[in-house]
Design a protein around this motif. Structure first.
Motif, PDB file in Angstrom:
ATOM      1  N   GLY A 158     -19.677   6.114 -31.375  1.00  0.00           N
ATOM      2  CA  GLY A 158     -20.060   5.095 -31.945  1.00  0.00           C
ATOM      3  C   GLY A 158     -21.454   4.838 -31.785  1.00  0.00           C
ATOM      4  N   LEU A 159     -22.220   5.204 -30.657  1.00  0.00           N
ATOM      5  CA  LEU A 159     -23.657   4.834 -30.121  1.00  0.00           C
ATOM      6  C   LEU A 159     -24.708   5.878 -30.963  1.00  0.00           C
ATOM      7  CD1 LEU A 159     -23.411   5.002 -26.241  1.00  0.00           C
ATOM      8  CD2 LEU A 159     -23.545   2.777 -27.772  1.00  0.00           C
ATOM      9  N   GLY A 160     -24.052   6.911 -31.340  1.00  0.00           N
ATOM     10  CA  GLY A 160     -25.058   7.935 -32.152  1.00  0.00           C
ATOM     11  C   GLY A 160     -25.819   7.689 -33.348  1.00  0.00           C
ATOM     12  N   ILE A 161     -27.070   8.242 -33.351  1.00  0.00           N
ATOM     13  CA  ILE A 161     -27.800   8.572 -34.589  1.00  0.00           C
ATOM     14  C   ILE A 161     -28.225   9.927 -34.929  1.00  0.00           C
ATOM     15  CG2 ILE A 161     -28.550   6.049 -34.653  1.00  0.00           C
ATOM     16  CD1 ILE A 161     -31.520   7.435 -34.011  1.00  0.00           C
ATOM     17  N   HIS A 162     -28.546  10.280 -36.002  1.00  0.00           N
ATOM     18  CA  HIS A 162     -28.563  11.746 -36.270  1.00  0.00           C
ATOM     19  C   HIS A 162     -30.271  11.982 -35.700  1.00  0.00           C
ATOM     20  CE1 HIS A 162     -29.251  15.468 -38.349  1.00  0.00           C
ATOM     21  NE2 HIS A 162     -28.120  15.421 -38.812  1.00  0.00           N
ATOM     22  N   PRO A 163     -30.299  12.800 -35.053  1.00  0.00           N
ATOM     23  CA  PRO A 163     -31.702  13.148 -34.227  1.00  0.00           C
ATOM     24  C   PRO A 163     -32.876  13.433 -35.497  1.00  0.00           C
ATOM     25  CG  PRO A 163     -30.174  15.156 -34.078  1.00  0.00           C
ATOM     26  CD  PRO A 163     -29.417  13.790 -34.717  1.00  0.00           C
ATOM     27  N   ASP A 164     -32.658  13.892 -36.530  1.00  0.00           N
ATOM     28  CA  ASP A 164     -33.727  14.357 -37.497  1.00  0.00           C
ATOM     29  C   ASP A 164     -34.099  12.883 -38.230  1.00  0.00           C
ATOM     30  OD1 ASP A 164     -33.361  16.592 -36.966  1.00  0.00           O
ATOM     31  OD2 ASP A 164     -32.361  17.353 -38.967  1.00  0.00           O
ATOM     32  N   GLY A 223     -17.953  10.964 -21.735  1.00  0.00           N
ATOM     33  CA  GLY A 223     -19.272  10.470 -21.965  1.00  0.00           C
ATOM     34  C   GLY A 223     -19.419   8.993 -22.550  1.00  0.00           C
ATOM     35  N   GLN A 224     -20.244   8.733 -23.153  1.00  0.00           N
ATOM     36  CA  GLN A 224     -20.372   7.273 -23.638  1.00  0.00           C
ATOM     37  C   GLN A 224     -19.920   7.192 -25.104  1.00  0.00           C
ATOM     38  OE1 GLN A 224     -24.663   6.600 -21.611  1.00  0.00           O
ATOM     39  NE2 GLN A 224     -23.967   4.972 -22.724  1.00  0.00           N
ATOM     40  N   PHE A 225     -18.645   6.726 -25.138  1.00  0.00           N
ATOM     41  CA  PHE A 225     -17.968   6.917 -26.363  1.00  0.00           C
ATOM     42  C   PHE A 225     -18.033   5.699 -27.340  1.00  0.00           C
ATOM     43  CE2 PHE A 225     -13.804   6.331 -28.845  1.00  0.00           C
ATOM     44  CZ  PHE A 225     -13.827   7.524 -29.310  1.00  0.00           C
ATOM     45  N   PHE A 277     -17.184   0.123 -24.229  1.00  0.00           N
ATOM     46  CA  PHE A 277     -15.980   0.844 -24.067  1.00  0.00           C
ATOM     47  C   PHE A 277     -16.491   1.718 -23.061  1.00  0.00           C
ATOM     48  CE2 PHE A 277     -13.160   4.584 -23.982  1.00  0.00           C
ATOM     49  CZ  PHE A 277     -11.695   4.036 -24.608  1.00  0.00           C
ATOM     50  N   PRO A 278     -16.208   1.234 -21.595  1.00  0.00           N
ATOM     51  CA  PRO A 278     -17.133   1.911 -20.351  1.00  0.00           C
ATOM     52  C   PRO A 278     -16.504   3.094 -20.210  1.00  0.00           C
ATOM     53  CG  PRO A 278     -15.672   0.000 -19.894  1.00  0.00           C
ATOM     54  CD  PRO A 278     -15.516  -0.186 -21.353  1.00  0.00           C
ATOM     55  N   GLU A 279     -17.052   4.020 -19.695  1.00  0.00           N
ATOM     56  CA  GLU A 279     -16.705   5.361 -18.909  1.00  0.00           C
ATOM     57  C   GLU A 279     -15.856   5.141 -17.693  1.00  0.00           C
ATOM     58  OE1 GLU A 279     -21.439   5.916 -19.337  1.00  0.00           O
ATOM     59  OE2 GLU A 279     -19.882   4.147 -20.015  1.00  0.00           O
ATOM     60  N   ASN A 280     -15.019   5.835 -17.508  1.00  0.00           N
ATOM     61  CA  ASN A 280     -14.373   5.642 -16.194  1.00  0.00           C
ATOM     62  C   ASN A 280     -14.914   6.497 -15.063  1.00  0.00           C
ATOM     63  OD1 ASN A 280     -12.360   6.078 -14.285  1.00  0.00           O
ATOM     64  ND2 ASN A 280     -10.611   6.644 -15.379  1.00  0.00           N
ATOM     65  N   TYR A 281     -15.541   5.863 -14.070  1.00  0.00           N
ATOM     66  CA  TYR A 281     -16.201   6.200 -12.942  1.00  0.00           C
ATOM     67  C   TYR A 281     -15.387   6.601 -11.694  1.00  0.00           C
ATOM     68  CZ  TYR A 281     -20.742   6.458 -15.789  1.00  0.00           C
ATOM     69  OH  TYR A 281     -21.569   6.665 -16.543  1.00  0.00           O
ATOM     70  N   LYS A 332     -22.570  -2.665 -13.104  1.00  0.00           N
ATOM     71  CA  LYS A 332     -21.268  -3.442 -12.503  1.00  0.00           C
ATOM     72  C   LYS A 332     -20.115  -3.468 -13.876  1.00  0.00           C
ATOM     73  CE  LYS A 332     -23.626  -6.995  -9.835  1.00  0.00           C
ATOM     74  NZ  LYS A 332     -24.049  -8.434  -9.568  1.00  0.00           N
ATOM     75  N   GLU A 333     -20.775  -3.181 -14.957  1.00  0.00           N
ATOM     76  CA  GLU A 333     -19.683  -3.105 -16.223  1.00  0.00           C
ATOM     77  C   GLU A 333     -18.842  -1.812 -16.056  1.00  0.00           C
ATOM     78  OE1 GLU A 333     -22.985  -5.970 -17.073  1.00  0.00           O
ATOM     79  OE2 GLU A 333     -22.824  -3.870 -16.305  1.00  0.00           O
ATOM     80  N   THR A 334     -19.544  -0.667 -15.542  1.00  0.00           N
ATOM     81  CA  THR A 334     -19.069   0.391 -15.637  1.00  0.00           C
ATOM     82  C   THR A 334     -18.295   0.885 -14.145  1.00  0.00           C
ATOM     83  OG1 THR A 334     -21.065   1.393 -15.170  1.00  0.00           O
ATOM     84  CG2 THR A 334     -20.285   1.372 -17.342  1.00  0.00           C
ATOM     85  N   VAL A 335     -18.914   0.503 -13.101  1.00  0.00           N
ATOM     86  CA  VAL A 335     -18.516   1.128 -11.800  1.00  0.00           C
ATOM     87  C   VAL A 335     -17.737  -0.010 -11.301  1.00  0.00           C
ATOM     88  CG1 VAL A 335     -19.433   1.625  -9.189  1.00  0.00           C
ATOM     89  CG2 VAL A 335     -20.493   2.506 -11.405  1.00  0.00           C
ATOM     90  N   GLY A 336     -17.884  -1.187 -11.380  1.00  0.00           N
ATOM     91  CA  GLY A 336     -17.352  -2.456 -11.078  1.00  0.00           C
ATOM     92  C   GLY A 336     -17.348  -2.476  -9.523  1.00  0.00           C
ATOM     93  N   ASP A 337     -16.208  -2.416  -8.601  1.00  0.00           N
ATOM     94  CA  ASP A 337     -16.449  -2.811  -7.518  1.00  0.00           C
ATOM     95  C   ASP A 337     -16.257  -1.468  -6.572  1.00  0.00           C
ATOM     96  OD1 ASP A 337     -13.471  -2.324  -7.946  1.00  0.00           O
ATOM     97  OD2 ASP A 337     -12.872  -4.178  -6.946  1.00  0.00           O
ATOM     98  N   GLN A 338     -16.402  -0.398  -6.936  1.00  0.00           N
ATOM     99  CA  GLN A 338     -16.102   0.802  -6.339  1.00  0.00           C
ATOM    100  C   GLN A 338     -17.193   1.240  -5.323  1.00  0.00           C
ATOM    101  OE1 GLN A 338     -14.305   4.278  -8.835  1.00  0.00           O
ATOM    102  NE2 GLN A 338     -15.412   2.898 -10.487  1.00  0.00           N
ATOM    103  N   GLY A 339     -18.311   0.505  -5.426  1.00  0.00           N
ATOM    104  CA  GLY A 339     -19.512   0.751  -4.441  1.00  0.00           C
ATOM    105  C   GLY A 339     -20.176   1.855  -4.575  1.00  0.00           C
ATOM    106  N   LEU A 340     -20.548   2.639  -3.570  1.00  0.00           N
ATOM    107  CA  LEU A 340     -21.341   3.773  -3.383  1.00  0.00           C
ATOM    108  C   LEU A 340     -20.453   4.906  -3.799  1.00  0.00           C
ATOM    109  CD1 LEU A 340     -23.494   3.409  -0.155  1.00  0.00           C
ATOM    110  CD2 LEU A 340     -24.168   4.095  -2.483  1.00  0.00           C
ATOM    111  N   GLU A 341     -19.377   4.883  -3.591  1.00  0.00           N
ATOM    112  CA  GLU A 341     -18.420   6.120  -3.739  1.00  0.00           C
ATOM    113  C   GLU A 341     -18.669   6.857  -4.824  1.00  0.00           C
ATOM    114  OE1 GLU A 341     -13.964   8.054  -3.523  1.00  0.00           O
ATOM    115  OE2 GLU A 341     -14.372   5.834  -3.853  1.00  0.00           O
ATOM    116  N   PRO A 342     -18.776   6.331  -6.203  1.00  0.00           N
ATOM    117  CA  PRO A 342     -19.120   7.313  -7.348  1.00  0.00           C
ATOM    118  C   PRO A 342     -20.528   7.963  -7.326  1.00  0.00           C
ATOM    119  CG  PRO A 342     -18.076   5.200  -8.236  1.00  0.00           C
ATOM    120  CD  PRO A 342     -18.381   5.063  -6.602  1.00  0.00           C
ATOM    121  N   PHE A 343     -21.437   7.136  -6.952  1.00  0.00           N
ATOM    122  CA  PHE A 343     -22.907   7.350  -6.874  1.00  0.00           C
ATOM    123  C   PHE A 343     -23.079   8.622  -5.811  1.00  0.00           C
ATOM    124  CE2 PHE A 343     -27.445   6.310  -5.229  1.00  0.00           C
ATOM    125  CZ  PHE A 343     -27.867   7.140  -6.135  1.00  0.00           C
ATOM    126  N   LEU A 344     -22.360   8.474  -4.649  1.00  0.00           N
ATOM    127  CA  LEU A 344     -22.450   9.675  -3.797  1.00  0.00           C
ATOM    128  C   LEU A 344     -21.728  10.902  -4.124  1.00  0.00           C
ATOM    129  CD1 LEU A 344     -21.954   7.574  -0.248  1.00  0.00           C
ATOM    130  CD2 LEU A 344     -24.108   8.450  -1.407  1.00  0.00           C
TER     131      LEU A 344
END
Length: 379
Positions: free
Chosen positions: A70-76, A122-124, A128-132, A162-174
């Motif tokens: 729902g985010l995408g546009i045609h690249p051309d 991906g970014q659907f 509608f946030p991704e599951n990290y 914060k909207e995607t990772v929430g309170d998971q802290g550093l773990e997804p990033f690491l």
């Protein structure tokens, strides 16, 4: 040999070769050549007097998976704006990258590479946030795709908000950094309203990683309490971390950008972060030349702006000297822009900023073929 086109009298800016002067450009067999080489008789002469002749613009952070998100546009659509190459910023993940490749990379005239999202979907959709949750990261599938599409997939994306990772802290990033280390890939980190401190993000990023939305204004920013760029951000740049402005819908704040630019902290990359919600109409993004105009109005010099949309992203795409330059032998990707004096009210949701000039694309060539020509140009 005969020229296919000659572009005369334009002000050429090519940071890759250090060119900033009026100069003629020739095109033969889809490549750039010096205009005094070959036979110019009866060939189309494009008069670029009063215009800037630039390498085809590169939009390094976009969302162009229009048939799968729902985010995408045609690249051309980008061709009319002077953009000839684009990077999709994690709109697809391991489960749908094949579809993105077949429907966009293969079929588009615009030259495309991509960052793959660490989450499989991906970014659907906006809102509608991704599951990290790291237990769902599929390193095996991502690794297979990186090997299969070597040179096309050039990074791994995470939205560390914060909207995607929430309170998971550093773990997804690491966990992302562990995977990226094993796969020998840079990471691209979305930093708007960050879920962890800006200092922590900067400390962990490696040379070649990209801190994107560097002038965002939600939550913690790169500007400290005293109004200066944080020392940890400066240290990250000194280590080789890259900073991308990527404007988008909520990812740019004039007060942050002004403070950073005043201190000489320019973006390494200027990209639009265009999506279906920000392309063409809204006065906070529109297209890449519009975003470039913001930086012009904020006092950044045009040569540095052009470097951030040509030479630097071309290098990161693994195409240095092939695109993003007008040197002899490069692909004939060419954009001709006009700088027009006009009051422009840039609206970035919470702030308005008045600029005095705007860059407008008038002509686009990709791989030696004319892709766009404004009605009032080449007359």
């Amino acid at each position: 040999m005969k020229f296919d086109y000659i572009i005369r009298n334009g002000h050429v800016i090519d940071p890759f070769d250090g060119v900033d002067a009026v100069k003629d450009i020739g095109v033969i067999n889809h490549r750039v050549y010096a205009a005094n080489y070959g036979d110019s008789s009866l060939m189309p002469i494009i008069d670029a007097s009063g215009h800037y002749v630039l390498p085809g613009l590169i939009d390094f952070h976009t969302h162009i998976y229009d048939v799968g998100s729902g985010l995408g546009i045609h690249p051309d659509y980008f061709l009319a704006t002077g953009v000839t190459s684009a990077v999709d910023a994690g709109t697809s993940g391991a489960s749908n990258y094949e579809a993105f490749h077949q429907t966009k990379v293969v079929s588009s005239k615009c030259r495309i590479k991509a960052q793959i999202n660490i989450t499989s979907q991906g970014q659907f959709q906006l809102g509608f946030p991704e599951n990290y949750d790291p237990k769902y990261f599929r390193e095996d599938l991502i690794g297979e795709l990186i090997e299969k599409y070597s040179g096309e997939i050039i990074g791994i994306k995470m939205r560390l908000s914060k909207e995607t990772v929430g309170d998971q802290g550093l773990e997804p990033f690491l966990k992302l950094l562990e995977i990226a280390d094993r796969l020998n890939m840079p990471v691209v980190i979305h930093t708007t309203n960050p879920a962890i401190s800006v200092q922590t993000i900067a400390k962990h990023l490696r040379p070649g990683d990209i801190y994107c939305h560097c002038y965002q204004g939600e939550g913690m920013t790169i500007i400290g309490d005293r109004g200066n760029v944080l020392p940890e951000i400066k240290d990250a740049r000194a280590r080789g971390v890259l900073f991308d402005a990527c404007n988008g819908t909520l990812n740019f704040a004039f007060n942050v950008a002004k403070a950073a630019l005043t201190e000489g902290f320019y973006p390494d990359i200027i990209s639009s972060d265009t999506s279906r919600h920000s392309f063409a109409v809204p006065y906070y993004c529109k297209n890449l030349p519009f975003v470039m105009s913001k930086f012009l109005s904020l006092g950044m010099d045009l040569f540095s702006i052009v470097r951030a949309v040509t030479e630097t992203p071309a290098k990161l795409m693994g195409m240095e000297g092939v695109i993003g330059t007008l040197r002899e032998g490069a692909f004939a990707d060419i954009s001709i822009l006009e700088k027009k004096p006009r009051k422009m009210f840039y609206n970035d949701k919470k702030e308005e900023f008045c600029g005095e000039e705007v860059l407008v694309n008038k002509f686009t060539m990709i791989n030696g073929a004319v892709a766009f020509c404004s009605n009032d140009f080449w007359l």
